[in-house]
Write a protein that holds these residues in place. Structure first.
Motif, PDB file in Angstrom:
ATOM      1  N   GLN A   8       0.994  -1.282  -0.343  1.00 37.62           N
ATOM      2  CA  GLN A   8      -0.194   0.171   0.125  1.00 37.62           C
ATOM      3  C   GLN A   8       0.692   1.452   0.377  1.00 37.62           C
ATOM      4  O   GLN A   8       0.526   2.234  -0.299  1.00 37.62           O
ATOM      5  CB  GLN A   8      -0.901  -0.290   1.128  1.00 37.62           C
ATOM      6  N   ARG A  11       3.011   1.387  -3.201  1.00 41.27           N
ATOM      7  CA  ARG A  11       1.403   2.465  -4.523  1.00 41.27           C
ATOM      8  C   ARG A  11       1.254   3.862  -4.331  1.00 41.27           C
ATOM      9  O   ARG A  11       1.202   4.425  -5.774  1.00 41.27           O
ATOM     10  CB  ARG A  11       0.005   1.389  -4.306  1.00 41.27           C
ATOM     11  N   LYS A  12       1.028   3.928  -3.068  1.00 42.27           N
ATOM     12  CA  LYS A  12       0.794   5.453  -3.074  1.00 42.27           C
ATOM     13  C   LYS A  12       1.842   6.243  -3.346  1.00 42.27           C
ATOM     14  O   LYS A  12       2.237   7.531  -3.527  1.00 42.27           O
ATOM     15  CB  LYS A  12       0.219   5.636  -1.023  1.00 42.27           C
ATOM     16  N   ARG A  14       4.087   6.307  -5.562  1.00 37.35           N
ATOM     17  CA  ARG A  14       3.704   5.898  -6.899  1.00 37.35           C
ATOM     18  C   ARG A  14       2.687   6.440  -7.589  1.00 37.35           C
ATOM     19  O   ARG A  14       2.663   7.127  -8.594  1.00 37.35           O
ATOM     20  CB  ARG A  14       3.680   4.338  -7.666  1.00 37.35           C
ATOM     21  N   MET A  16      -0.236   5.920  -7.707  1.00 45.00           N
ATOM     22  CA  MET A  16      -1.656   4.880  -8.048  1.00 45.00           C
ATOM     23  C   MET A  16      -2.997   4.923  -7.794  1.00 45.00           C
ATOM     24  O   MET A  16      -2.651   4.230  -6.492  1.00 45.00           O
ATOM     25  CB  MET A  16      -0.625   3.611  -8.533  1.00 45.00           C
ATOM     26  N   GLN A  18      -5.735   1.384  -7.274  1.00 43.28           N
ATOM     27  CA  GLN A  18      -5.411  -0.134  -7.107  1.00 43.28           C
ATOM     28  C   GLN A  18      -5.649  -0.531  -8.563  1.00 43.28           C
ATOM     29  O   GLN A  18      -5.296  -1.716  -8.930  1.00 43.28           O
ATOM     30  CB  GLN A  18      -6.293  -0.677  -5.474  1.00 43.28           C
ATOM     31  N   LEU A  21      -2.480  -0.543 -10.228  1.00 49.59           N
ATOM     32  CA  LEU A  21      -1.953  -1.368 -10.312  1.00 49.59           C
ATOM     33  C   LEU A  21      -2.323  -2.696 -10.937  1.00 49.59           C
ATOM     34  O   LEU A  21      -1.577  -3.309 -11.291  1.00 49.59           O
ATOM     35  CB  LEU A  21      -1.752  -1.901  -8.985  1.00 49.59           C
ATOM     36  N   VAL A  32      -5.306  -6.567  -5.817  1.00 52.56           N
ATOM     37  CA  VAL A  32      -5.113  -5.873  -4.964  1.00 52.56           C
ATOM     38  C   VAL A  32      -5.351  -5.005  -3.585  1.00 52.56           C
ATOM     39  O   VAL A  32      -4.754  -4.903  -2.798  1.00 52.56           O
ATOM     40  CB  VAL A  32      -4.830  -4.416  -5.948  1.00 52.56           C
ATOM     41  N   GLU A  36      -3.791  -6.088  -0.119  1.00 51.58           N
ATOM     42  CA  GLU A  36      -2.912  -5.194   1.165  1.00 51.58           C
ATOM     43  C   GLU A  36      -3.914  -5.324   2.306  1.00 51.58           C
ATOM     44  O   GLU A  36      -4.216  -4.849   3.005  1.00 51.58           O
ATOM     45  CB  GLU A  36      -3.469  -3.478   0.544  1.00 51.58           C
ATOM     46  N   LEU A  50       6.345  -7.135  -8.822  1.00 51.32           N
ATOM     47  CA  LEU A  50       5.613  -6.088  -7.883  1.00 51.32           C
ATOM     48  C   LEU A  50       6.940  -5.219  -7.299  1.00 51.32           C
ATOM     49  O   LEU A  50       7.529  -4.383  -7.834  1.00 51.32           O
ATOM     50  CB  LEU A  50       5.134  -6.454  -6.499  1.00 51.32           C
ATOM     51  N   PHE A  54       8.117  -1.517  -8.441  1.00 54.82           N
ATOM     52  CA  PHE A  54       8.502  -0.589  -7.248  1.00 54.82           C
ATOM     53  C   PHE A  54      10.343  -0.487  -7.660  1.00 54.82           C
ATOM     54  O   PHE A  54      11.008   0.305  -6.283  1.00 54.82           O
ATOM     55  CB  PHE A  54       8.208  -1.234  -5.512  1.00 54.82           C
TER      56      PHE A  54
END
Length: 259
Positions: A8, A11-12, A14, A16, A18, A21, A32, A36, A50, A54
């Protein structure tokens, strides 16, 4: 920090959603969400995807929390590689025919299958198929199998054009078919630098029941030597002598080489 929290967080960082992703990795948004929330854990290939997305190691993703310095470097790098939203691209037309989308594009890293009337993907299956591996009616691909195929290694139910071509009508560096044309041609009727045929072979090196070329081997031969030309009438007479019932369009196509 647990894997779910790290996922999580990355992703945040970035920026993005859900959905973003999920589209890049090739899963549903619900998958996803479950990752999370800790309700499920991704398979190994998804974990690797992943970690690449990342820019962290698999260990850092599933085990150890990276340092704040490393995290900052990752954020900078992630911003720089925003083009990796193209890690995977998929499009399906809303229009369908017999349950298949008219157009399905599914390309990206890994194995992605496209199925549609027009299919473009790492693996493509459709009426018109374009991909690394293409299956269908008209195929263009590194490895193709279809009614008419073109590519590196191709099999065709009717015609094949490629580096290695196998079909009733085959054209390629290595061509195998009823009618074969290529550097090395093997078939019933073969034309090439090296032609091997059960019926008629034409080439620099020709082996067949009827062999025509500079170096020939067969029951009936026509030798081209010292720039000596072989006339179309000689070829026609020999073919009809040996194969009087041979389909006329094939005979005329062979004779046309000498016109």
């Amino acid at each position: 920090m647990e894997f779910a929290d790290k996922l999580q967080k990355f992703r945040k960082e970035r920026g993005m959603s859900q959905e973003n992703l999920a589209a890049i990795i090739g899963v549903s948004r619900q998958s996803v969400s479950k990752w999370e929330s800790g309700q499920a854990y991704p398979e190994l290939d998804k974990i690797i995807a992943l970690s690449e997305l990342f820019n962290v190691t698999v260990d850092n993703l599933v085990k150890n929390t990276p340092s704040s310095t490393e995290s900052a470097e990752n954020v900078q790098h992630i911003r720089y590689v925003d083009s990796r939203y193209m890690y995977r691209y998929e499009y399906k037309s809303k229009r369908t025919w017999r349950g298949l989308p008219l157009v399905h594009i599914n390309i990206g890293r890994g194995i992605h299958v496209a199925k549609g009337i027009i299919a473009i993907g790492n693996i493509a299956i459709g009426g018109l198929s374009i991909g690394g591996i293409a299956l269908g009616g008209l195929c263009l691909g590194g490895l193709g199998f279809g009614l008419v195929s073109s590519g590196g290694v191709v099999l065709g139910l009717l015609m094949a054009l490629g580096g290695v071509a196998i079909a009733p009508i085959a054209i390629g560096a290595l061509a195998i078919g009823i009618i074969a044309i290529g550097s090395l041609a093997i078939g019933m009727f073969s034309v090439g630098a090296c032609a091997i045929a059960s019926h008629i072979a034409i080439g620099q090196y020709a082996t067949g029941h009827i062999a025509i070329g500079e170096s020939v081997r067969g029951a009936q031969t026509l030798l081209m030597e010292n720039n000596k030309l072989i006339s179309a009438e000689q070829v026609r007479a020999l073919i009809y002598q040996e194969y009087p019932r041979l389909w006329k369009p094939i005979v005329e196509r062979i004779i046309s080489i000498f016109n």
